[in-house]
Design a protein around this motif. Structure first.
Motif, PDB file in Angstrom:
ATOM      1  N   HIS A 279       0.839  -1.199   0.000  1.00 28.56           N
ATOM      2  CA  HIS A 279       0.000   0.000   0.000  1.00 28.56           C
ATOM      3  C   HIS A 279       0.879   1.256   0.000  1.00 28.56           C
ATOM      4  O   HIS A 279       0.510   2.273  -0.572  1.00 28.56           O
ATOM      5  N   THR A 280       2.000   1.161   0.679  1.00 29.03           N
ATOM      6  CA  THR A 280       2.983   2.235   0.720  1.00 29.03           C
ATOM      7  C   THR A 280       4.325   1.622   0.374  1.00 29.03           C
ATOM      8  O   THR A 280       4.692   0.580   0.919  1.00 29.03           O
ATOM      9  N   ILE A 281       5.032   2.268  -0.546  1.00 27.14           N
ATOM     10  CA  ILE A 281       6.339   1.751  -0.957  1.00 27.14           C
ATOM     11  C   ILE A 281       7.358   2.883  -0.965  1.00 27.14           C
ATOM     12  O   ILE A 281       6.995   4.055  -0.983  1.00 27.14           O
ATOM     13  N   THR A 282       8.626   2.515  -0.972  1.00 28.37           N
ATOM     14  CA  THR A 282       9.711   3.489  -1.017  1.00 28.37           C
ATOM     15  C   THR A 282      10.266   3.550  -2.430  1.00 28.37           C
ATOM     16  O   THR A 282      10.580   2.517  -3.027  1.00 28.37           O
ATOM     17  N   VAL A 283      10.374   4.777  -2.944  1.00 31.12           N
ATOM     18  CA  VAL A 283      10.936   5.030  -4.276  1.00 31.12           C
ATOM     19  C   VAL A 283      11.912   6.194  -4.166  1.00 31.12           C
ATOM     20  O   VAL A 283      11.965   6.870  -3.143  1.00 31.12           O
ATOM     21  N   ALA A 284      12.634   6.465  -5.216  1.00 33.61           N
ATOM     22  CA  ALA A 284      13.474   7.666  -5.282  1.00 33.61           C
ATOM     23  C   ALA A 284      12.610   8.818  -5.788  1.00 33.61           C
ATOM     24  O   ALA A 284      11.893   8.676  -6.783  1.00 33.61           O
ATOM     25  N   ALA A 285      12.644   9.945  -5.095  1.00 28.21           N
ATOM     26  CA  ALA A 285      11.855  11.108  -5.513  1.00 28.21           C
ATOM     27  C   ALA A 285      12.283  11.552  -6.907  1.00 28.21           C
ATOM     28  O   ALA A 285      13.464  11.539  -7.238  1.00 28.21           O
ATOM     29  N   PRO A 286      11.320  11.942  -7.739  1.00 29.92           N
ATOM     30  CA  PRO A 286      11.640  12.340  -9.108  1.00 29.92           C
ATOM     31  C   PRO A 286      12.341  13.698  -9.184  1.00 29.92           C
ATOM     32  O   PRO A 286      12.417  14.437  -8.204  1.00 29.92           O
ATOM     33  N   SER A 287      12.803  14.021 -10.368  1.00 27.97           N
ATOM     34  CA  SER A 287      13.462  15.296 -10.652  1.00 27.97           C
ATOM     35  C   SER A 287      12.604  16.453 -10.166  1.00 27.97           C
ATOM     36  O   SER A 287      11.394  16.459 -10.333  1.00 27.97           O
ATOM     37  N   GLY A 288      13.244  17.413  -9.522  1.00 33.23           N
ATOM     38  CA  GLY A 288      12.515  18.561  -8.988  1.00 33.23           C
ATOM     39  C   GLY A 288      12.029  18.363  -7.570  1.00 33.23           C
ATOM     40  O   GLY A 288      11.585  19.301  -6.930  1.00 33.23           O
ATOM     41  N   GLY A 289      12.086  17.119  -7.074  1.00 29.03           N
ATOM     42  CA  GLY A 289      11.604  16.834  -5.728  1.00 29.03           C
ATOM     43  C   GLY A 289      10.095  16.916  -5.636  1.00 29.03           C
ATOM     44  O   GLY A 289       9.413  17.196  -6.632  1.00 29.03           O
ATOM     45  N   VAL A 290       9.562  16.663  -4.445  1.00 21.46           N
ATOM     46  CA  VAL A 290       8.113  16.669  -4.230  1.00 21.46           C
ATOM     47  C   VAL A 290       7.780  17.224  -2.852  1.00 21.46           C
ATOM     48  O   VAL A 290       8.623  17.242  -1.954  1.00 21.46           O
ATOM     49  N   SER A 291       6.550  17.642  -2.710  1.00 19.29           N
ATOM     50  CA  SER A 291       6.002  18.049  -1.416  1.00 19.29           C
ATOM     51  C   SER A 291       5.059  16.969  -0.931  1.00 19.29           C
ATOM     52  O   SER A 291       4.535  16.179  -1.732  1.00 19.29           O
ATOM     53  N   SER A 292       4.815  16.934   0.355  1.00 21.86           N
ATOM     54  CA  SER A 292       3.860  15.989   0.923  1.00 21.86           C
ATOM     55  C   SER A 292       2.508  16.176   0.248  1.00 21.86           C
ATOM     56  O   SER A 292       2.031  17.292   0.088  1.00 21.86           O
ATOM     57  N   GLY A 293       1.904  15.071  -0.195  1.00 16.51           N
ATOM     58  CA  GLY A 293       0.591  15.116  -0.838  1.00 16.51           C
ATOM     59  C   GLY A 293       0.634  15.248  -2.343  1.00 16.51           C
ATOM     60  O   GLY A 293      -0.402  15.147  -3.003  1.00 16.51           O
ATOM     61  N   ASP A 294       1.818  15.446  -2.919  1.00 16.70           N
ATOM     62  CA  ASP A 294       1.933  15.539  -4.376  1.00 16.70           C
ATOM     63  C   ASP A 294       1.717  14.179  -5.018  1.00 16.70           C
ATOM     64  O   ASP A 294       2.134  13.150  -4.484  1.00 16.70           O
TER      65      ASP A 294
END
Length: 114
Positions: A9-24
């Motif tokens: 249900h929840t997995i760990t990945v590498a954040a994409p280019s530009g990074g992300v904010s919580s809820g994106d």
């Protein structure tokens, strides 16, 4: 089962280019999920791949209850299905003209641009 890894249900990945904010909303390869926290590009990021989430959409985009929701990587907005858009789930209620969000039940499966 000795080969069980996790529920998924929840997995760990590498954040994409530009990074992300919580809820994106996040597309990583063939996976779509919602970021649990903020993360810089390449950092470990937990994403939820299942559930119902309130996600941003363009004010002129409309969804009927049960309508297919896709994701536009360039704008990071939910959009109607189309070329280059990633199907991610279904609207659980109508989201009309002028609304800035839509409640989406995620498919929890892999996706690819249409």
């Amino acid at each position: 089962m000795k080969n069980f890894v996790q529920p998924g249900h929840t997995i760990t990945v590498a954040a994409p280019s530009g990074g992300v904010s919580s809820g994106d909303g996040v597309i990583v390869g063939a996976l779509f999920g919602v970021a649990a926290t903020a993360a810089a590009a390449g950092a470990a990021l937990e994403i939820s791949t299942e559930g119902v989430f309130t996600l941003p959409k363009g004010t002129s985009t409309t969804f009927a209850s049960g309508g297919v929701v896709s994701f536009d990587v360039a704008t990071r907005l939910c959009v109607t299905p189309g070329s280059g858009k990633y199907p991610i789930g279904a609207a659980i209620e109508a989201a009309g003209n002028g609304a800035t969000t839509v409640n989406v039940r995620l498919n929890g499966t892999t996706t690819a641009a249409a």
